[in-house]
Design a protein around this motif. Structure first.
Motif, PDB file in Angstrom:
ATOM      1  N   GLN A 145     152.138  17.252  62.848  1.00  0.00           N
ATOM      2  CA  GLN A 145     151.265  16.961  61.904  1.00  0.00           C
ATOM      3  C   GLN A 145     151.762  16.832  60.227  1.00  0.00           C
ATOM      4  N   ALA A 188     145.349  27.814  58.063  1.00  0.00           N
ATOM      5  CA  ALA A 188     144.851  26.691  59.273  1.00  0.00           C
ATOM      6  C   ALA A 188     143.351  26.679  59.974  1.00  0.00           C
ATOM      7  N   GLU A 192     143.917  21.927  61.290  1.00  0.00           N
ATOM      8  CA  GLU A 192     144.043  21.009  60.157  1.00  0.00           C
ATOM      9  C   GLU A 192     145.073  21.992  59.537  1.00  0.00           C
ATOM     10  N   TYR A 193     146.085  21.193  58.701  1.00  0.00           N
ATOM     11  CA  TYR A 193     146.832  22.545  58.469  1.00  0.00           C
ATOM     12  C   TYR A 193     147.069  22.181  56.954  1.00  0.00           C
ATOM     13  N   PRO A 194     147.097  23.612  55.519  1.00  0.00           N
ATOM     14  CA  PRO A 194     146.890  22.318  54.461  1.00  0.00           C
ATOM     15  C   PRO A 194     149.392  22.592  53.710  1.00  0.00           C
ATOM     16  N   LYS A 199     145.994  17.001  56.021  1.00  0.00           N
ATOM     17  CA  LYS A 199     145.704  16.188  57.400  1.00  0.00           C
ATOM     18  C   LYS A 199     145.075  16.642  58.378  1.00  0.00           C
ATOM     19  N   ALA A 200     143.457  16.154  58.952  1.00  0.00           N
ATOM     20  CA  ALA A 200     142.901  16.260  60.285  1.00  0.00           C
ATOM     21  C   ALA A 200     143.641  15.987  61.512  1.00  0.00           C
ATOM     22  N   SER A 201     143.959  16.665  62.680  1.00  0.00           N
ATOM     23  CA  SER A 201     144.397  15.657  63.303  1.00  0.00           C
ATOM     24  C   SER A 201     143.928  14.457  64.019  1.00  0.00           C
TER      25      SER A 201
END
Length: 911
Positions: free
Chosen positions: A348, A404, A442-444, A352-354
């Motif tokens: 990923q 996440a 999503e993970y920042p 960004k959202a998957s």
């Protein structure tokens, strides 16, 4: 012909004259011979070098090159070596010299048409192959460089100048700090075209290179999610690791596979490049291909409820126990699908959202049970169900509190190896024909993560269900800035008239910040900031200044390293010069909160560049690369000029030039502000666009006179050098001249200074000139009998202090003009002397003095004739106060009379 072509042609002429083992006088540690890249650089390359010594073939040394394309014509090629920067040794390729071997040869032999197919190795035994220091070069029929290698056991040798050939980086390689105890070194992985490395003591002339050490893995990492279901094969990733746990991306050996229970079958999912062999009972083998880059994902099916370990071994390396977790197979459990394909969660991008942008994926959790009768997978859940999720940070091992989200719900994160803390998220598993439920992840931040799935009410199978998937989240990009070490901001010039940023060779400072994704910065949906890799810095429009930092970047177990490079944008890259690139310490580490900076980097040429940032190895934790770009960086100008006078107008030993005479050669060279002799090659009037500037020339000592020309135009510069040669040396050129205001001026030593319109100057640097002398050509009058040849004195005079009084005297240093009979003409005949009755019959002249002989006109042909010398303009003189004139002398012939007429007295003398 261009000067560079003349030089290359001269070198070719010299090389062509060499016999085997012939020596050539070289630069002797001075300025190396400049070279140009051949248009045939893709046809062959220097492939292997064996120096004397070692346990294998201890008396043999050779240099080998490899033909890379079918039907390569080697006519006129030469292979040369140098070991001292002074002399060279050459062989003529295809003239019966050397030896050749081939795996696929179908065209030509060395004694006929000189055509070779790809995978032909041609090698030559030299006397000058030292393990400690040397150069090898392969030249085409025009003397241009097909390939070049310089090697040394010293550090920093790649920037030294005490070598024979000066080869652009586009067709040359430097291998420093090599181990001279390893007598063989070669291009490997892939054979013949990879980087140079020590090859132990394993010479392989005429065959593919082997590298016994570089491709050998230290150990293997076995990666999976820890849990599997009997009805569905589990994705197993096997990675070849170096000792520091980095990926050995050149690994190409075969590994044997097995399981601790001797159960299971291996299969592929179509992502492999090598060859898998499944032999059952948990055993098999896999032959890595170069395109696997040291990592492969295979599938392992096991119908037994059991916990196993997996072994991968090549006979030397085996799994590191710390990187080989247990794998538990159960009748029921969770799995993961991406776009319907079974496997790990795909890598990923931070922030960004998957399910959007680059790599958008339909991600699903699969809850399955193994049918005890058929062994097939069947759905465990129907409709909505709360499923527990937890996030574990594997590398960096600490999450730093970053969480996440799954479908917008925050998921607890724990450090590597800590007890998991779950958060329930409602998912919809549909009807009994569907075993999956979609979710958005999503993970920042950045790192290697494991997403754990858990279900612990009473499950339909009566078991606690678990699942996990390990994957990489990389930063979206690097916000990259560039300034001088002194803090001067980059003006981001877009043309050759733009604002000056720095001088070539000035120390620069780069700042790098790893950032998360924003949709506005990836409008072309390629997963990197817009246009950061297209080679045009003006299109690198993504503004990352408002993107969140990925604070965990750089905190990995083996901290991430960013590699900086510079790409020349303007002028266009000239293949004959090559890409200047970025010099200094170009790797960056030490990130804190996602940011760091690097000093001591340099751009050593003029123009406008783009400084790029990438993860070292082009892979973050074994996943994708990350890009950063500065946009236009520049404009860069030369650091300074040097003005030298390699040849003077007249006497080289005394360094003199006459007033008004062109200096033999005046050279203005543009340099970078770093090291010694770094010429700014792109300060060149022939490039597009042109970054050379109009450059003024002035005389700095205050001598009374004028300099011509007083400026150089951009077209005068070729590869950073403007050489104005005297038109007497090069008719196409016009040299620099200095003319005294008064032609009766004592000698004066002048110095020349160059300053361009950007203010780049030679002031404070090397500035040379010449001694200027007032000069004239003098023909002395003479008188003699009509029956005697006339001898007229010829002198080149200079204005001097002669015993305390200024005057004209013969110049004994004169060497630049030697008169010949044809330079003189006769005219203005008087009395009884007429044209044709006397002629110029001889001349002698040396060291500024000589004589001219006129034949005796004979009895009765008395009178006078003027002798005019057609001499160079700088030897003319104002003889009559009316302006410069050619020199004129008068020869008078008088008669011998036999009658009393005309005599006052006569005495006969007998001798």
């Amino acid at each position: 012909m261009l000067k560079s072509e003349m030089r290359a042609g001269l070198l070719l002429a010299l090389l062509a004259s060499f016999s085997v083992h012939a020596g050539q006088p070289g630069s002797g540690g001075g300025v190396p011979t400049p070279m140009s890249c051949s248009p045939d650089v893709d046809l062959a390359n220097v492939n292997e070098i064996k120096s004397k010594g070692g346990s294998v073939q201890p008396t043999v040394d050779y240099v080998e090159f490899k033909v890379l394309q079918d039907g390569t014509d080697t006519t006129g090629w030469q292979m040369c070596v140098s070991d001292d920067g002074v002399s060279i040794e050459c062989f003529n390729v295809g003239d019966g010299d050397g030896s050749w071997k081939s795996l696929t040869q179908t065209v030509g032999e060395p004694d006929d048409i000189n055509l070779y197919d790809a995978n032909t190795w041609i090698y030559y035994n030299f006397n000058k192959v030292k393990a400690e220091e040397g150069e090898a070069i392969l030249l085409d029929e025009n003397g241009d460089v097909i390939d070049y290698i310089r090697w040394s056991n010293q550090s920093g040798i790649c920037t030294a100048t005490d070598f024979y050939w000066d080869v652009p980086s586009g067709c040359g390689t430097c291998f420093d700090e090599r181990d001279p105890n390893e007598k063989d070194f070669a291009r490997t992985s892939p054979d013949g075209t990879g980087n140079w490395g020590n090859n132990g003591d394993a010479p392989s002339e005429g065959q593919p290179n082997t590298d016994p050490s570089a491709p050998q893995a230290d150990h293997f990492a076995i990666i999976h999610d820890g849990s599997a279901v009997n009805c569905q094969p589990e994705a197993i990733t096997i990675v070849a690791h170096n000792a520091d746990h980095t990926v050995l991306d050149t690994y190409v050996s075969t590994i044997n596979l097995s399981t601790s229970s001797n159960n299971g079958d291996w299969s592929t999912n179509g992502t492999q490049n090598g060859t898998l062999t499944n032999t059952g009972n948990g055993s098999g083998s896999y032959a890595f291909a170069a395109d696997d880059l040291g990592s492969v994902t295979l599938l392992l099916a096991d119908t037994f409820v059991e916990t196993i370990t997996i072994t991968a071994s090549d006979g030397v390396a085996s799994p590191d126990p710390a990187e080989n977790p247990l794998l538990a197979y159960a009748r029921s459990g969770f799995g993961f699908r991406s776009n319907g394909v079974i496997g790990q969660i795909p890598n990923q991008i931070a922030g960004k959202a998957s399910n959007e942008g680059y790599g958008a994926t339909v991600m699903e959790v699969e809850a399955i049970n193994t049918n005890t009768n058929t062994g097939a997978c069947e759905a465990l859940f129907v409709g909505p169900e709360n499923i527990d999720f937890a996030l574990e940070c594997d590398d960096p091992t600490s999450c730093g509190g970053v969480q996440a989200t799954i479908n917008g719900t925050s998921i607890p994160s724990v450090d590597d190896g800590q007890a998991l803390s779950y958060q329930a998220v409602p998912l919809d598993f549909g009807d009994n024909t569907d075993s999956t439920a979609e979710y958005v992840f999503e993970y920042p931040d950045a790192g290697l993560l494991t997403l754990h799935v858990h279900y612990n009410p009473t499950s339909p199978s009566g078991e606690v269900l678990t699942g996990a998937s390990t994957f990489i989240v990389r930063p979206f990009g690097f916000e990259t800035g560039i300034a001088t070490a002194g803090g001067t901001a980059n003006p981001a010039a877009t043309g050759n008239a733009g604002s000056i940023f720095a001088a070539a060779g000035d120390e620069l400072r780069a700042t790098i910040r790893a950032v998360a994704w924003q949709a506005a910065d990836d409008t072309d949906v390629d997963g990197i900031p817009d246009a950061y890799s297209d080679g045009d810095p003006t299109t690198s429009t993504a503004d990352l200044s408002d993107n969140a930092s990925t604070v965990n970047f750089g905190q990995e177990t083996v901290p991430a390293v960013v590699r900086l490079s510079a790409s020349l944008w303007q002028p266009a890259v000239d293949p004959g010069i090559g890409e200047p690139g970025l010099a200094g310490t170009t790797t960056v580490s030490g990130f804190s909160s996602g940011s760091t900076s690097r000093d001591a980097i340099f751009i050593d040429d003029v123009g406008i560049y783009e400084v790029l940032a990438n993860v070292d190895g082009n892979s973050y934790l074994g996943g994708e690369d990350v890009w950063g770009a500065t946009g236009p960086a520049g404009r860069f100008v030369p650091g300074y000029f040097q003005v030298t006078v390699p040849t003077h107008g007249c006497d080289a030993s005394s360094g003199t030039t006459y007033s008004g005479q062109e200096i033999g050669g005046t050279q203005v060279t543009a340099y970078a502000n770093r090291g010694v002799g770094l010429v700014t090659d792109y300060y060149d009037g022939g490039q597009s666009p042109v970054f050379a500037k109009t450059t003024s020339l002035v005389e700095t000592t205050g001598a009374a006179g004028s300099l011509s020309p007083s400026s150089l135009v951009p077209a005068d510069f070729t590869r950073g050098i403007a050489l104005l040669e005297s038109s007497e040396i090069n008719p196409a050129d016009t040299g620099v001249s200095f003319t005294f205001t008064s032609s009766t001026t004592l000698p004066a030593s002048i110095l020349l200074r160059a300053t361009d319109t950007d203010g780049v100057t030679s002031a404070g640097q090397l500035e040379e000139g010449t001694e200027v002398r007032s000069g004239r050509f003098y023909i002395a009058d003479t008188a003699t009998a009509t029956t005697t040849d006339a001898q007229m004195r010829l002198r080149v005079q200079h204005y001097q202090d002669i015993g305390g009084a200024n005057g004209w005297d013969t110049n004994p240093d004169h060497s630049c003009y030697t008169p010949v009979v044809g330079d003189f003409s006769l005219g203005n005949y008087t009395s009884n002397l007429a044209a044709g009755e006397t002629s110029i019959t001889g001349i002698s002249f040396a060291a500024g003095a000589g004589s001219l002989t006129l034949s005796a006109p004979g009895t009765g042909n008395d009178g006078s004739v003027d002798v005019t010398g057609s001499v160079p303009s700088w030897l003319e003189f104002d003889w009559n106060g009316t302006g410069l004139e050619l020199p004129v002398g008068t020869a008078t012939f008088f008669g011998i009379y036999t009658t009393e007429d005309g005599f006052i007295d006569r005495t006969e003398i007998v001798r």
